[in-house]
Scaffold this motif. Structure first.
Motif, PDB file in Angstrom:
ATOM      1  N   UNK A  63       0.826  -1.203   0.000  1.00  0.00           N
ATOM      2  CA  UNK A  63       0.000   0.000   0.000  1.00  0.00           C
ATOM      3  C   UNK A  63       0.859   1.251   0.000  1.00  0.00           C
ATOM      4  N   UNK A  64       0.228   2.348  -0.430  1.00  0.00           N
ATOM      5  CA  UNK A  64       0.787   3.670  -0.187  1.00  0.00           C
ATOM      6  C   UNK A  64       0.201   4.144   1.133  1.00  0.00           C
ATOM      7  N   UNK A  65       1.048   4.617   2.033  1.00  0.00           N
ATOM      8  CA  UNK A  65       0.607   5.093   3.339  1.00  0.00           C
ATOM      9  C   UNK A  65       0.920   6.582   3.431  1.00  0.00           C
ATOM     10  N   UNK A  79      -4.281   1.428  -2.248  1.00  0.00           N
ATOM     11  CA  UNK A  79      -3.777   0.191  -2.861  1.00  0.00           C
ATOM     12  C   UNK A  79      -3.098   0.490  -4.200  1.00  0.00           C
ATOM     13  N   UNK A  80      -2.165  -0.347  -4.571  1.00  0.00           N
ATOM     14  CA  UNK A  80      -1.471  -0.226  -5.851  1.00  0.00           C
ATOM     15  C   UNK A  80      -2.493  -0.306  -6.988  1.00  0.00           C
ATOM     16  N   UNK A  81      -2.396   0.643  -7.906  1.00  0.00           N
ATOM     17  CA  UNK A  81      -3.289   0.671  -9.053  1.00  0.00           C
ATOM     18  C   UNK A  81      -4.587   1.411  -8.815  1.00  0.00           C
ATOM     19  N   UNK A  82      -4.886   1.822  -7.588  1.00  0.00           N
ATOM     20  CA  UNK A  82      -6.135   2.529  -7.279  1.00  0.00           C
ATOM     21  C   UNK A  82      -5.936   4.030  -7.304  1.00  0.00           C
ATOM     22  N   UNK A  83      -6.851   4.727  -7.934  1.00  0.00           N
ATOM     23  CA  UNK A  83      -6.793   6.178  -7.970  1.00  0.00           C
ATOM     24  C   UNK A  83      -5.568   6.674  -8.719  1.00  0.00           C
ATOM     25  N   UNK A  84      -5.361   7.964  -8.661  1.00  0.00           N
ATOM     26  CA  UNK A  84      -4.240   8.582  -9.375  1.00  0.00           C
ATOM     27  C   UNK A  84      -2.916   8.184  -8.722  1.00  0.00           C
ATOM     28  N   UNK A  86      -2.183   5.543  -6.725  1.00  0.00           N
ATOM     29  CA  UNK A  86      -1.908   4.119  -6.898  1.00  0.00           C
ATOM     30  C   UNK A  86      -1.543   3.772  -8.325  1.00  0.00           C
ATOM     31  N   UNK A  87      -2.135   4.480  -9.288  1.00  0.00           N
ATOM     32  CA  UNK A  87      -1.808   4.255 -10.702  1.00  0.00           C
ATOM     33  C   UNK A  87      -0.409   4.764 -11.035  1.00  0.00           C
ATOM     34  N   UNK A  88      -0.047   5.927 -10.481  1.00  0.00           N
ATOM     35  CA  UNK A  88       1.301   6.458 -10.692  1.00  0.00           C
ATOM     36  C   UNK A  88       2.339   5.503 -10.120  1.00  0.00           C
ATOM     37  N   UNK A  89       2.065   4.951  -8.947  1.00  0.00           N
ATOM     38  CA  UNK A  89       2.956   3.977  -8.321  1.00  0.00           C
ATOM     39  C   UNK A  89       3.073   2.744  -9.207  1.00  0.00           C
ATOM     40  N   UNK A  90       1.955   2.201  -9.631  1.00  0.00           N
ATOM     41  CA  UNK A  90       1.943   0.973 -10.431  1.00  0.00           C
ATOM     42  C   UNK A  90       2.697   1.157 -11.749  1.00  0.00           C
ATOM     43  N   UNK A  91       2.500   2.293 -12.402  1.00  0.00           N
ATOM     44  CA  UNK A  91       3.109   2.556 -13.707  1.00  0.00           C
ATOM     45  C   UNK A  91       4.488   3.196 -13.609  1.00  0.00           C
ATOM     46  N   UNK A  92       4.876   3.625 -12.411  1.00  0.00           N
ATOM     47  CA  UNK A  92       6.151   4.316 -12.188  1.00  0.00           C
ATOM     48  C   UNK A  92       6.301   5.499 -13.134  1.00  0.00           C
ATOM     49  N   UNK A  93       5.219   6.258 -13.261  1.00  0.00           N
ATOM     50  CA  UNK A  93       5.239   7.406 -14.158  1.00  0.00           C
ATOM     51  C   UNK A  93       4.417   8.547 -13.579  1.00  0.00           C
ATOM     52  N   UNK A  94       4.743   9.756 -14.009  1.00  0.00           N
ATOM     53  CA  UNK A  94       3.987  10.931 -13.600  1.00  0.00           C
ATOM     54  C   UNK A  94       2.623  10.916 -14.267  1.00  0.00           C
TER      55      UNK A  94
END
Length: 159
Positions: A63-65, A79-84, A86-94
């Motif tokens: 998770x992002x905390x 959670x990874x992939x959720x919202x903006x 979580x999506x930025x984290x999952x994709x490793x992109x701005x």
């Protein structure tokens, strides 16, 4: 360590960043505590640009905390992939989102938030967190923000 920032909101966005970056470098100089530095970066960005919300989420297991931030109370875990974020984290992109209501799966921590930019914090090719910035105005962020916020994140990560 700087005690006060020199703020000039009458100049262009790029000029504001160019003035703020050396001040952030001075603010972080000699301080190795990552949490303290994230807190001061959040405060400096909020003070300079008066954005609705500025802060960090840190990767902790799956998770992002919520980390240091400036603004109203926020979502604590994402959670990874959720919202903006979580999506930025999952994709490793701005991600720059001109209208958060049009982003699939957007997590509405605050209904006043209308646009958003999220910059991943990447250390040794691993996303360790994200910088999340929200505005109460539509289409508030652009490539200028991305360029300079990435520079500020690089400064943060080297301290």
């Amino acid at each position: 360590m700087a005690e006060d920032l020199i703020i000039d909101k009458s100049v262009s966005k790029a000029a504001q960043y160019k003035s703020l970056i050396p001040q952030i470098e001075a603010l972080l100089f000699g301080e190795s505590d990552f949490v303290a530095n994230m807190a001061n970066v959040s405060a400096a960005l909020k003070e300079q640009f008066s954005w609705f919300w500025v802060g960090f989420y840190l990767v902790k297991e799956d998770e992002l905390v919520l980390g240091p931030f400036q603004g109203p109370v926020a979502c604590t875990r994402i959670k990874k992939g959720r919202g903006v974020c979580g999506s930025s984290w999952e994709k490793a992109t701005t991600l720059i989102v001109p209208n958060v209501d049009e982003f699939p799966g957007h997590i509405a921590c605050a209904s006043a938030s209308k646009s958003e930019i999220v910059i991943p914090l990447i250390l040794d090719n691993v996303v360790i967190g994200v910088l999340d910035v929200d505005s109460e105005f539509l289409d508030h962020f652009n490539e200028t923000d991305e360029l300079y916020l990435k520079q500020i994140m690089a400064i943060l990560l080297k301290h």
